[in-house]
Write an enzyme that holds these catalytic residues in place. Structure first.
Site, PDB file in Angstrom:
ATOM      1  N   ALA A  10       0.748 -19.306   1.044  1.00  0.00           N
ATOM      2  CA  ALA A  10       0.628 -18.735  -0.106  1.00  0.00           C
ATOM      3  C   ALA A  10      -0.306 -17.425  -0.051  1.00  0.00           C
ATOM      4  O   ALA A  10      -0.452 -16.654  -0.810  1.00  0.00           O
ATOM      5  CB  ALA A  10      -0.094 -19.567  -1.295  1.00  0.00           C
ATOM      6  N   GLY A  11      -0.869 -17.360   1.210  1.00  0.00           N
ATOM      7  CA  GLY A  11      -1.715 -16.228   1.662  1.00  0.00           C
ATOM      8  C   GLY A  11      -0.974 -15.057   1.761  1.00  0.00           C
ATOM      9  O   GLY A  11      -1.653 -13.732   1.544  1.00  0.00           O
ATOM     10  N   ASP A  57      -4.561 -26.129   8.294  1.00  0.00           N
ATOM     11  CA  ASP A  57      -3.049 -26.030   9.229  1.00  0.00           C
ATOM     12  C   ASP A  57      -2.302 -27.370   8.981  1.00  0.00           C
ATOM     13  O   ASP A  57      -2.525 -28.378   9.312  1.00  0.00           O
ATOM     14  CB  ASP A  57      -3.595 -25.964  10.707  1.00  0.00           C
ATOM     15  CG  ASP A  57      -2.508 -25.849  11.708  1.00  0.00           C
ATOM     16  OD1 ASP A  57      -1.477 -25.906  11.247  1.00  0.00           O
ATOM     17  OD2 ASP A  57      -2.705 -25.583  12.745  1.00  0.00           O
ATOM     18  N   SER A 138      16.066 -20.307   6.297  1.00  0.00           N
ATOM     19  CA  SER A 138      16.479 -19.209   6.672  1.00  0.00           C
ATOM     20  C   SER A 138      17.752 -19.068   7.298  1.00  0.00           C
ATOM     21  O   SER A 138      18.517 -19.950   7.430  1.00  0.00           O
ATOM     22  CB  SER A 138      15.704 -18.751   7.958  1.00  0.00           C
ATOM     23  OG  SER A 138      16.137 -17.749   8.533  1.00  0.00           O
ATOM     24  N   TYR A 149      13.699 -20.982  16.658  1.00  0.00           N
ATOM     25  CA  TYR A 149      13.196 -20.769  15.143  1.00  0.00           C
ATOM     26  C   TYR A 149      14.648 -21.239  14.509  1.00  0.00           C
ATOM     27  O   TYR A 149      14.645 -21.877  13.216  1.00  0.00           O
ATOM     28  CB  TYR A 149      13.001 -19.239  14.936  1.00  0.00           C
ATOM     29  CG  TYR A 149      12.836 -18.846  13.746  1.00  0.00           C
ATOM     30  CD1 TYR A 149      11.560 -19.245  12.808  1.00  0.00           C
ATOM     31  CD2 TYR A 149      13.672 -18.232  12.901  1.00  0.00           C
ATOM     32  CE1 TYR A 149      11.609 -19.175  11.464  1.00  0.00           C
ATOM     33  CE2 TYR A 149      13.512 -17.801  11.770  1.00  0.00           C
ATOM     34  CZ  TYR A 149      12.413 -18.150  10.889  1.00  0.00           C
ATOM     35  OH  TYR A 149      12.252 -17.763   9.637  1.00  0.00           O
ATOM     36  N   ALA A 152      14.990 -24.993  14.307  1.00  0.00           N
ATOM     37  CA  ALA A 152      13.673 -25.622  13.362  1.00  0.00           C
ATOM     38  C   ALA A 152      14.144 -25.234  11.873  1.00  0.00           C
ATOM     39  O   ALA A 152      14.044 -26.378  11.135  1.00  0.00           O
ATOM     40  CB  ALA A 152      12.536 -24.873  13.698  1.00  0.00           C
ATOM     41  N   LYS A 153      14.615 -24.071  11.537  1.00  0.00           N
ATOM     42  CA  LYS A 153      15.058 -23.937  10.072  1.00  0.00           C
ATOM     43  C   LYS A 153      16.365 -24.576   9.865  1.00  0.00           C
ATOM     44  O   LYS A 153      16.598 -25.133   8.736  1.00  0.00           O
ATOM     45  CB  LYS A 153      15.256 -22.436   9.817  1.00  0.00           C
ATOM     46  CG  LYS A 153      14.082 -21.601   9.748  1.00  0.00           C
ATOM     47  CD  LYS A 153      13.062 -21.981   8.926  1.00  0.00           C
ATOM     48  CE  LYS A 153      12.014 -21.033   8.790  1.00  0.00           C
ATOM     49  NZ  LYS A 153      10.805 -21.366   7.767  1.00  0.00           N
TER      50      LYS A 153
HETATM   51  N1  LIG Z   1      10.542 -12.433   6.183  1.00  0.00           N
HETATM   52  C1  LIG Z   1      11.844 -12.635   6.404  1.00  0.00           C
HETATM   53  O1  LIG Z   1      12.676 -12.058   6.687  1.00  0.00           O
HETATM   54  C2  LIG Z   1      12.212 -14.297   6.237  1.00  0.00           C
HETATM   55  C3  LIG Z   1      13.481 -14.687   6.275  1.00  0.00           C
HETATM   56  C4  LIG Z   1      13.771 -15.946   6.296  1.00  0.00           C
HETATM   57  C5  LIG Z   1      12.790 -16.838   6.117  1.00  0.00           C
HETATM   58  N2  LIG Z   1      11.665 -16.578   6.063  1.00  0.00           N
HETATM   59  C6  LIG Z   1      10.811 -17.692   6.053  1.00  0.00           C
HETATM   60  O2  LIG Z   1       9.932 -17.515   4.669  1.00  0.00           O
HETATM   61  C7  LIG Z   1       8.686 -18.262   4.879  1.00  0.00           C
HETATM   62  C8  LIG Z   1       7.677 -17.086   4.304  1.00  0.00           C
HETATM   63  O3  LIG Z   1       7.487 -15.971   5.444  1.00  0.00           O
HETATM   64  P1  LIG Z   1       6.930 -14.509   5.072  1.00  0.00           P
HETATM   65  O4  LIG Z   1       8.257 -13.724   5.477  1.00  0.00           O
HETATM   66  O5  LIG Z   1       6.531 -14.550   3.916  1.00  0.00           O
HETATM   67  O6  LIG Z   1       6.211 -14.403   6.222  1.00  0.00           O
HETATM   68  P2  LIG Z   1       4.353 -14.378   6.190  1.00  0.00           P
HETATM   69  O7  LIG Z   1       3.727 -13.378   5.222  1.00  0.00           O
HETATM   70  O8  LIG Z   1       4.000 -14.319   7.576  1.00  0.00           O
HETATM   71  O9  LIG Z   1       4.087 -15.625   5.794  1.00  0.00           O
HETATM   72  C9  LIG Z   1       3.999 -17.007   6.050  1.00  0.00           C
HETATM   73  C10 LIG Z   1       2.948 -17.677   5.887  1.00  0.00           C
HETATM   74  O10 LIG Z   1       2.728 -18.987   6.253  1.00  0.00           O
HETATM   75  C11 LIG Z   1       1.498 -19.398   6.683  1.00  0.00           C
HETATM   76  N3  LIG Z   1       1.391 -20.406   7.736  1.00  0.00           N
HETATM   77  C12 LIG Z   1       1.916 -20.177   8.925  1.00  0.00           C
HETATM   78  N4  LIG Z   1       1.720 -21.244   9.817  1.00  0.00           N
HETATM   79  C13 LIG Z   1       0.876 -22.338   8.884  1.00  0.00           C
HETATM   80  C14 LIG Z   1       0.533 -23.366   9.279  1.00  0.00           C
HETATM   81  N5  LIG Z   1       0.701 -24.173  10.274  1.00  0.00           N
HETATM   82  N6  LIG Z   1      -0.203 -24.247   8.246  1.00  0.00           N
HETATM   83  C15 LIG Z   1      -0.391 -23.321   6.930  1.00  0.00           C
HETATM   84  N7  LIG Z   1       0.057 -22.237   6.667  1.00  0.00           N
HETATM   85  C16 LIG Z   1       0.788 -21.535   7.492  1.00  0.00           C
HETATM   86  C17 LIG Z   1       0.690 -18.003   6.992  1.00  0.00           C
HETATM   87  O11 LIG Z   1      -0.494 -18.016   6.660  1.00  0.00           O
HETATM   88  P3  LIG Z   1      -1.886 -18.295   7.589  1.00  0.00           P
HETATM   89  O12 LIG Z   1      -1.455 -17.625   9.035  1.00  0.00           O
HETATM   90  O13 LIG Z   1      -3.024 -17.977   7.148  1.00  0.00           O
HETATM   91  O14 LIG Z   1      -1.758 -19.862   8.029  1.00  0.00           O
HETATM   92  C18 LIG Z   1       1.699 -17.123   6.116  1.00  0.00           C
HETATM   93  O15 LIG Z   1       0.731 -16.619   4.785  1.00  0.00           O
HETATM   94  C19 LIG Z   1       8.488 -18.623   6.166  1.00  0.00           C
HETATM   95  O16 LIG Z   1       8.877 -19.836   6.274  1.00  0.00           O
HETATM   96  C20 LIG Z   1       9.508 -17.793   6.967  1.00  0.00           C
HETATM   97  O17 LIG Z   1       9.973 -18.566   8.472  1.00  0.00           O
HETATM   98  C21 LIG Z   1      11.337 -15.312   6.216  1.00  0.00           C
END
Ligand SMILES: NC(=O)c1ccc[n+]([C@@H]2O[C@H](COP(=O)([O-])OP(=O)(O)OC[C@H]3O[C@@H](n4cnc5c(N)ncnc54)[C@H](OP(=O)(O)O)[C@@H]3O)[C@@H](O)[C@H]2O)c1
Length: 242
Positions: A10-11, A57, A138, A149, A152-153
């Site tokens: 959520a950050g 984490d 994803s 990846y 995993a998804k």
């Molecule tokens: N952007 C895309 O094109 C896209 C496409 C398909 C799917 N997704 C999926 O959408 C989700 C959100 O991604 P996003 O694009 O918004 O990227 P993002 O801004 O990097 O968000 C991912 C968030 O997950 C947190 N995180 C990662 N590992 C963690 C852990 N071990 N424990 C707790 N928090 C954790 C991170 O915060 P911290 O580092 O502070 O923990 C970060 O806030 C992900 O699951 C990603 O795989 C994204």
């Protein structure tokens, strides 16, 4: 009625947009991620002061325990919605078999364990009937291209379907969204080039990337009590990508 909603990741990015969407709807949020400063900044952007942040984490059982303890300490007896949005892709090119094992473990920890441990930690507190769980998968799960990846998804999809069968008799719905290319998040880091952007956009019907808010809107809809008959589903939010 105000709901209690736990959102991981959520950050930043999609998780932050999800948290904002639920807060705009009047719900109380529990924001989870590893970086406390990002969560504190996220809290400040929410429209009301009834939300809290828990730095943890979630790939580690101790982190999920911390969330469970924090939720109990906040007096949240019942959790209405869990959105498992935390995830990441490992930026490494494995050479040795040991490297391959490291990368696969990292991607499964970041994308599968973060969701499974969070939901498992909160499982007893889920509102029965009525709770909703939404995992963020994803299109890489279906389209490939992401190696560990993608795997995993895809694992998340199998888990979502299993959990929907397990929790369905208790009136709990479990679904996933599968976003396509979403810009404006930290996901790609410094790996997005103009050429890659153009390639990804060209594969969409809408000829543009999605926004975090567009994914959040679908998560919100899946968590709507009026959508209770949708469970075990995976909703693609990908601009019609091929
Ligand atoms: N952007 C895309 O094109 C896209 C496409 C398909 C799917 N997704 C999926 O959408 C989700 C959100 O991604 P996003 O694009 O918004 O990227 P993002 O801004 O990097 O968000 C991912 C968030 O997950 C947190 N995180 C990662 N590992 C963690 C852990 N071990 N424990 C707790 N928090 C954790 C991170 O915060 P911290 O580092 O502070 O923990 C970060 O806030 C992900 O699951 C990603 O795989 C994204």
């Amino acid at each position: 009625m105000e709901r209690t909603v736990v959102v991981s990741g959520a950050g930043s990015g999609i998780g932050l947009a999800v948290a904002r969407r639920f807060a705009q709807g009047g719900d109380a949020l529990v924001l989870v991620g590893r970086r406390p400063e990002r969560l504190d900044a996220a809290l400040k952007t929410l429209p009301h002061g009834r939300s809290v942040a828990v730095a943890a984490d979630l790939s580690d059982p101790a982190g999920a325990e911390r969330v469970r303890a924090a939720v109990a300490a906040q007096g949240h007896d019942r959790i209405d919605v869990v959105v498992a949005c935390a995830g990441a892709v490992t930026r490494a090119t494995p050479v040795t078999l040991a490297d391959v094992a490291d990368v696969w473990r990292a991607d499964f920890r970041a994308n599968v364990l973060t969701a499974v441990l969070l939901v498992q930690a909160l499982r007893e507190r889920l509102t029965r009937p009525g709770a909703r769980v939404v995992a963020v998968s994803s299109i890489a799960a279906f389209r490939g291209g992401g190696d560990s990846y993608s795997a995993a998804k895809a694992a998340l999809v199998g888990w979502v379907r299993s959990l929907a069968l397990e929790l369905g008799p208790e009136g709990i719905g479990v679904n996933a969204v599968a976003p396509g290319y979403v810009a404006g998040t930290e996901f790609f880091g410094d790996r997005m080039t103009p050429a890659r952007h153009e390639r990804l956009v060209a594969r969409t019907a809408l000829r543009r990337p999605g926004t975090p808010e567009e994914v959040a809107a679908v998560v919100w809809a899946l968590a709507d009590p009026a959508a209770a008959y949708v469970t075990g589903a995976v909703v693609r939010v990908d601009g019609g990508a091929i």
